[in-house]
Each structure stands twice: as C-alpha cells, then as structure tokens.
Design a protein around this motif. Sequence first.
Motif, PDB file in Angstrom:
ATOM      1  N   ARG A 126       0.827  -1.210   0.000  1.00 47.20           N
ATOM      2  CA  ARG A 126       0.000   0.000   0.000  1.00 47.20           C
ATOM      3  C   ARG A 126       0.866   1.266   0.000  1.00 47.20           C
ATOM      4  O   ARG A 126       0.417   2.316  -0.473  1.00 47.20           O
ATOM      5  CB  ARG A 126      -0.966  -0.013   1.182  1.00 47.20           C
ATOM      6  N   ALA A 127       2.089   1.160   0.499  1.00 47.41           N
ATOM      7  CA  ALA A 127       3.015   2.289   0.374  1.00 47.41           C
ATOM      8  C   ALA A 127       3.317   2.557  -1.092  1.00 47.41           C
ATOM      9  O   ALA A 127       3.497   3.708  -1.510  1.00 47.41           O
ATOM     10  CB  ALA A 127       4.304   2.006   1.139  1.00 47.41           C
ATOM     11  N   ALA A 128       3.355   1.493  -1.895  1.00 39.75           N
ATOM     12  CA  ALA A 128       3.701   1.634  -3.307  1.00 39.75           C
ATOM     13  C   ALA A 128       2.636   2.374  -4.099  1.00 39.75           C
ATOM     14  O   ALA A 128       2.926   2.974  -5.137  1.00 39.75           O
ATOM     15  CB  ALA A 128       3.927   0.255  -3.929  1.00 39.75           C
ATOM     16  N   THR A 129       1.395   2.362  -3.625  1.00 38.96           N
ATOM     17  CA  THR A 129       0.297   2.961  -4.376  1.00 38.96           C
ATOM     18  C   THR A 129      -0.209   4.257  -3.759  1.00 38.96           C
ATOM     19  O   THR A 129      -1.201   4.828  -4.228  1.00 38.96           O
ATOM     20  CB  THR A 129      -0.882   1.976  -4.467  1.00 38.96           C
ATOM     21  N   GLY A 130       0.439   4.723  -2.692  1.00 36.69           N
ATOM     22  CA  GLY A 130      -0.014   5.930  -2.033  1.00 36.69           C
ATOM     23  C   GLY A 130      -1.275   5.737  -1.224  1.00 36.69           C
ATOM     24  O   GLY A 130      -1.950   6.714  -0.877  1.00 36.69           O
ATOM     25  N   ASN A 131      -1.603   4.490  -0.899  1.00 34.16           N
ATOM     26  CA  ASN A 131      -2.834   4.192  -0.171  1.00 34.16           C
ATOM     27  C   ASN A 131      -2.580   3.789   1.280  1.00 34.16           C
ATOM     28  O   ASN A 131      -3.482   3.281   1.958  1.00 34.16           O
ATOM     29  CB  ASN A 131      -3.613   3.080  -0.883  1.00 34.16           C
ATOM     30  N   ILE A 132      -1.377   4.003   1.764  1.00 36.00           N
ATOM     31  CA  ILE A 132      -1.024   3.626   3.123  1.00 36.00           C
ATOM     32  C   ILE A 132      -1.570   4.666   4.111  1.00 36.00           C
ATOM     33  O   ILE A 132      -1.928   5.784   3.728  1.00 36.00           O
ATOM     34  CB  ILE A 132       0.507   3.480   3.249  1.00 36.00           C
ATOM     35  N   SER A 133      -1.640   4.284   5.393  1.00 30.70           N
ATOM     36  CA  SER A 133      -2.072   5.222   6.434  1.00 30.70           C
ATOM     37  C   SER A 133      -0.850   5.895   7.053  1.00 30.70           C
ATOM     38  O   SER A 133       0.222   5.289   7.152  1.00 30.70           O
ATOM     39  CB  SER A 133      -2.857   4.484   7.524  1.00 30.70           C
ATOM     40  N   GLU A 216      -5.599 -11.271   6.223  1.00 31.70           N
ATOM     41  CA  GLU A 216      -5.951 -11.095   4.822  1.00 31.70           C
ATOM     42  C   GLU A 216      -4.740 -10.786   3.940  1.00 31.70           C
ATOM     43  O   GLU A 216      -4.833 -10.884   2.712  1.00 31.70           O
ATOM     44  CB  GLU A 216      -7.005  -9.997   4.677  1.00 31.70           C
ATOM     45  N   THR A 217      -3.640 -10.423   4.550  1.00 27.52           N
ATOM     46  CA  THR A 217      -2.424 -10.143   3.780  1.00 27.52           C
ATOM     47  C   THR A 217      -1.371 -11.241   4.005  1.00 27.52           C
ATOM     48  O   THR A 217      -1.085 -12.041   3.113  1.00 27.52           O
ATOM     49  CB  THR A 217      -1.853  -8.766   4.152  1.00 27.52           C
ATOM     50  N   GLU A 218      -0.852 -11.347   5.207  1.00 26.73           N
ATOM     51  CA  GLU A 218       0.287 -12.221   5.448  1.00 26.73           C
ATOM     52  C   GLU A 218      -0.063 -13.704   5.410  1.00 26.73           C
ATOM     53  O   GLU A 218       0.759 -14.532   4.991  1.00 26.73           O
ATOM     54  CB  GLU A 218       0.958 -11.838   6.773  1.00 26.73           C
ATOM     55  N   SER A 219      -1.260 -14.075   5.829  1.00 25.69           N
ATOM     56  CA  SER A 219      -1.634 -15.494   5.749  1.00 25.69           C
ATOM     57  C   SER A 219      -1.595 -15.982   4.303  1.00 25.69           C
ATOM     58  O   SER A 219      -1.250 -17.146   4.038  1.00 25.69           O
ATOM     59  CB  SER A 219      -3.025 -15.723   6.337  1.00 25.69           C
ATOM     60  N   GLN A 220      -1.940 -15.116   3.360  1.00 26.18           N
ATOM     61  CA  GLN A 220      -1.907 -15.519   1.952  1.00 26.18           C
ATOM     62  C   GLN A 220      -0.482 -15.834   1.501  1.00 26.18           C
ATOM     63  O   GLN A 220      -0.244 -16.810   0.774  1.00 26.18           O
ATOM     64  CB  GLN A 220      -2.504 -14.423   1.081  1.00 26.18           C
ATOM     65  N   ALA A 294      -0.686 -24.109   0.511  1.00 26.09           N
ATOM     66  CA  ALA A 294      -1.958 -24.416  -0.149  1.00 26.09           C
ATOM     67  C   ALA A 294      -1.995 -23.743  -1.514  1.00 26.09           C
ATOM     68  O   ALA A 294      -1.358 -22.701  -1.731  1.00 26.09           O
ATOM     69  CB  ALA A 294      -3.132 -23.959   0.701  1.00 26.09           C
ATOM     70  N   ASP A 295      -2.746 -24.315  -2.425  1.00 22.60           N
ATOM     71  CA  ASP A 295      -2.880 -23.747  -3.769  1.00 22.60           C
ATOM     72  C   ASP A 295      -3.826 -22.549  -3.744  1.00 22.60           C
ATOM     73  O   ASP A 295      -4.707 -22.427  -2.885  1.00 22.60           O
ATOM     74  CB  ASP A 295      -3.435 -24.803  -4.724  1.00 22.60           C
ATOM     75  N   GLY A 296      -3.620 -21.665  -4.729  1.00 27.05           N
ATOM     76  CA  GLY A 296      -4.572 -20.594  -4.943  1.00 27.05           C
ATOM     77  C   GLY A 296      -4.285 -19.299  -4.216  1.00 27.05           C
ATOM     78  O   GLY A 296      -5.140 -18.402  -4.196  1.00 27.05           O
ATOM     79  N   PHE A 297      -3.093 -19.175  -3.632  1.00 25.35           N
ATOM     80  CA  PHE A 297      -2.756 -17.959  -2.902  1.00 25.35           C
ATOM     81  C   PHE A 297      -1.602 -17.246  -3.604  1.00 25.35           C
ATOM     82  O   PHE A 297      -0.715 -17.882  -4.163  1.00 25.35           O
ATOM     83  CB  PHE A 297      -2.404 -18.287  -1.457  1.00 25.35           C
ATOM     84  N   PRO A 298      -1.579 -15.900  -3.576  1.00 22.96           N
ATOM     85  CA  PRO A 298      -0.576 -15.134  -4.326  1.00 22.96           C
ATOM     86  C   PRO A 298       0.806 -15.197  -3.682  1.00 22.96           C
ATOM     87  O   PRO A 298       0.944 -15.356  -2.482  1.00 22.96           O
ATOM     88  CB  PRO A 298      -1.132 -13.711  -4.290  1.00 22.96           C
ATOM     89  N   SER A 299       1.827 -15.004  -4.516  1.00 25.46           N
ATOM     90  CA  SER A 299       3.209 -15.007  -4.031  1.00 25.46           C
ATOM     91  C   SER A 299       3.648 -13.634  -3.550  1.00 25.46           C
ATOM     92  O   SER A 299       4.662 -13.503  -2.873  1.00 25.46           O
ATOM     93  CB  SER A 299       4.156 -15.485  -5.129  1.00 25.46           C
ATOM     94  N   GLU A 300       2.898 -12.601  -3.909  1.00 30.43           N
ATOM     95  CA  GLU A 300       3.182 -11.254  -3.459  1.00 30.43           C
ATOM     96  C   GLU A 300       1.877 -10.477  -3.341  1.00 30.43           C
ATOM     97  O   GLU A 300       0.862 -10.841  -3.957  1.00 30.43           O
ATOM     98  CB  GLU A 300       4.149 -10.534  -4.396  1.00 30.43           C
ATOM     99  N   LEU A 301       1.905  -9.430  -2.533  1.00 36.05           N
ATOM    100  CA  LEU A 301       0.717  -8.632  -2.323  1.00 36.05           C
ATOM    101  C   LEU A 301       0.660  -7.485  -3.332  1.00 36.05           C
ATOM    102  O   LEU A 301       1.665  -6.823  -3.579  1.00 36.05           O
ATOM    103  CB  LEU A 301       0.696  -8.058  -0.903  1.00 36.05           C
ATOM    104  N   VAL A 302      -0.505  -7.286  -3.901  1.00 32.80           N
ATOM    105  CA  VAL A 302      -0.723  -6.193  -4.841  1.00 32.80           C
ATOM    106  C   VAL A 302      -1.922  -5.400  -4.354  1.00 32.80           C
ATOM    107  O   VAL A 302      -2.991  -5.964  -4.071  1.00 32.80           O
ATOM    108  CB  VAL A 302      -0.983  -6.720  -6.264  1.00 32.80           C
ATOM    109  N   ASP A 303      -1.745  -4.099  -4.221  1.00 34.04           N
ATOM    110  CA  ASP A 303      -2.842  -3.234  -3.791  1.00 34.04           C
ATOM    111  C   ASP A 303      -3.706  -2.910  -5.009  1.00 34.04           C
ATOM    112  O   ASP A 303      -3.263  -2.230  -5.925  1.00 34.04           O
ATOM    113  CB  ASP A 303      -2.287  -1.951  -3.172  1.00 34.04           C
ATOM    114  N   ASP A 304      -4.943  -3.415  -5.013  1.00 34.43           N
ATOM    115  CA  ASP A 304      -5.815  -3.189  -6.164  1.00 34.43           C
ATOM    116  C   ASP A 304      -6.761  -2.011  -5.970  1.00 34.43           C
ATOM    117  O   ASP A 304      -7.635  -1.762  -6.795  1.00 34.43           O
ATOM    118  CB  ASP A 304      -6.613  -4.452  -6.496  1.00 34.43           C
ATOM    119  N   GLU A 305      -6.558  -1.258  -4.868  1.00 31.23           N
ATOM    120  CA  GLU A 305      -7.360  -0.057  -4.665  1.00 31.23           C
ATOM    121  C   GLU A 305      -6.770   1.073  -5.502  1.00 31.23           C
ATOM    122  O   GLU A 305      -5.575   1.365  -5.408  1.00 31.23           O
ATOM    123  CB  GLU A 305      -7.357   0.343  -3.190  1.00 31.23           C
ATOM    124  N   PRO A 306      -7.571   1.718  -6.345  1.00 33.89           N
ATOM    125  CA  PRO A 306      -7.029   2.792  -7.187  1.00 33.89           C
ATOM    126  C   PRO A 306      -6.414   3.908  -6.336  1.00 33.89           C
ATOM    127  O   PRO A 306      -6.922   4.241  -5.266  1.00 33.89           O
ATOM    128  CB  PRO A 306      -8.258   3.304  -7.941  1.00 33.89           C
TER     129      PRO A 306
END
Length: 313
Positions: A126-133, A216-220, A294-306
């Motif tokens: 979220r720091a990368a997209t300017g959406n961090i607190s 919702e972030t690190e468990s993935q 487990a299958d189906g989880f991402p290898s990195e986090l991507v902030d999809d909030e515009p």
Amino acid sequence: MRVGFIGLGNVGGKLAGSLVRNGIDTTVLDLDDARVAEFVGRGAKRGESPAAIMAACDAVITCLPSPAASAAVVEGTDGILGAVEAGKIWMEMSTTDAAEVRRLGELVAARGGAAVDCPVSGGCHRAATGNISIFAGCDRETFERILPLLTVLGRRVLHTGPLGSASILKVMTNYLATANLLTLCEALVTMKAAGVDLATTYEAIRISSGNSFVHETESQLILNGSRKIDFTMDLVKKDIGLFQELAERAGVPLEINPLLIEIFEDGISRYGARAQSDDIIRRLEEATGISVIADGFPSELVDDEPEAPGHEV
C-alpha cells in the motif's frame, strides 16, 4: 514544495516513488547508489549529502532502519541539522523511539525548523500505491503545512498530537500486528495437523471474528510459500523492542510481548536477521514436520485499490 527523501529501502523507496510519480520536486539519497540512480532515471534529483539536501529543500523526509541511523543523518557529519533554518521541516517516517525523535526534534527546533514524526502503517504494497495510512505528530500549524504532502504519500492521515505521539502509536500497532502474525502461525499449523483443509481454514478465519488485516495479507503469503512480505525479522525485533521499552518506561509489566521478542530472537538465530518475518512459521513447521502450503494464494501482495488523494481522518 521541494522535498528531500533519505532512505530508499523497502518502505522508503515506495514512499519516494509516490512523490516522483505525482510530480513532486524530489531529491533522493541512499547508501545504495543503484537505488539513487534508479530514481534519477525516473525524474528525481541526486542528493550529495543530508546537509546539502536540507539546504536545497523545504522539507526532508527520513525513512531509515533504526534510531541510530536517523540520528546519524540528522546530527552526524554533513547531517541535516547543519542546514536547518527557519521554515525548514524534518519529517521522520521511520519507525523509531519517541524519546529519540523528540530529542532530535528539539535540536531542529532550536535552529528555527520544525520536526514531525510521521510513520506509516498498512504494508509495503500500500506504500507503493499511495494508499497507506500515516500518523503525524507535531503542532497543528506544522501539520497544516505538510498535509498536502502527506496526502500524496498516503490515503488516511491522522494528526496524533505533539511530536513523538505518532511514534508511540506506531510501535503499538506493530506490536499488535506481530502478536497477530504469531497466533495465525499457530492456528494454521494446528489446523493442518488436525486435518482441516488450509484453503477452507483461510476462508473460515476471513469471515469470522478472528479475521484481521494481517490474516488477509500475510496469511496468503504464508500459504503460498513465498512468505515475501518485504519486512524482515530484525525489523520486527526492533519494533517490538521499542514497544517493550515504552511499556517499561510507563511502568506496565507486559506478559505477551517478552514472549514475542524471545520467539523472534530464536527465529533470527535460525534463519538470519534479514529473513522475511513471515518465515517465523518455519519454527512450527520444523517442530511438527508439517508444511503449511496451499494452492490458490498469491506469491506477493498487490494493492488493487485505485490511487486517490488522501485525506485527514
């Protein structure tokens, strides 16, 4: 506003990227010259020293790995303190000790400048997209001056009170996140040992009272196996150590945090100080012979909030 940015690491590089991406006049400095060169290629200016950056800019941001590193940049040889004058602002975005940021802030104020501690929370993605607190500790007048800049760097900006208050709140939130991470590690390993499907476990936690931002972030990333959270064990130890010091100064006899420190000290001894913090689950995987994948989880986090302009909360 002309802005200097010192420290282009995992968090700092992403925050500085938001400045450059949004057309802010930015001068950068880092021990890694390759990182500086990358930013120059994106439109930033190259800084020669902390003092030179402060002399050329209206505000200088530091985002560094330790209180000692910040002290060296502020008051060391060619530090920013030598170029502070009326109207200049030092913005400390590192996760640091409140007492230390107040000490350095007093030195800045004595030369006519203003100091702000403004750490961030919400993850590197979220720091990368300017959406961090962002928390901001300073007088209200200074806060009003820097708010337009903070709303480029982050989405939600909280004025926490006087200098040092933001750092106190930041180490508290990192303590909570660390406790959450370790309980999630225990939960995931236990569910696998009990024969429960891990994807089902993830969803059960997500829709329950046990859900959290960390889940919702690190468990993935844990379930994917990459564990690449871009935050290392030595930084976790530093942050929860700062929370321990804070509690001891306040006379609060903590019971849980000393255990967190002990666990991460063991993790560092096993996997190294620069191991990803989510690798702490390996202690339980090794103790049980269980692999939490487990299958189906991402290898990195991507902030999809515009990306959108931030605001004060």
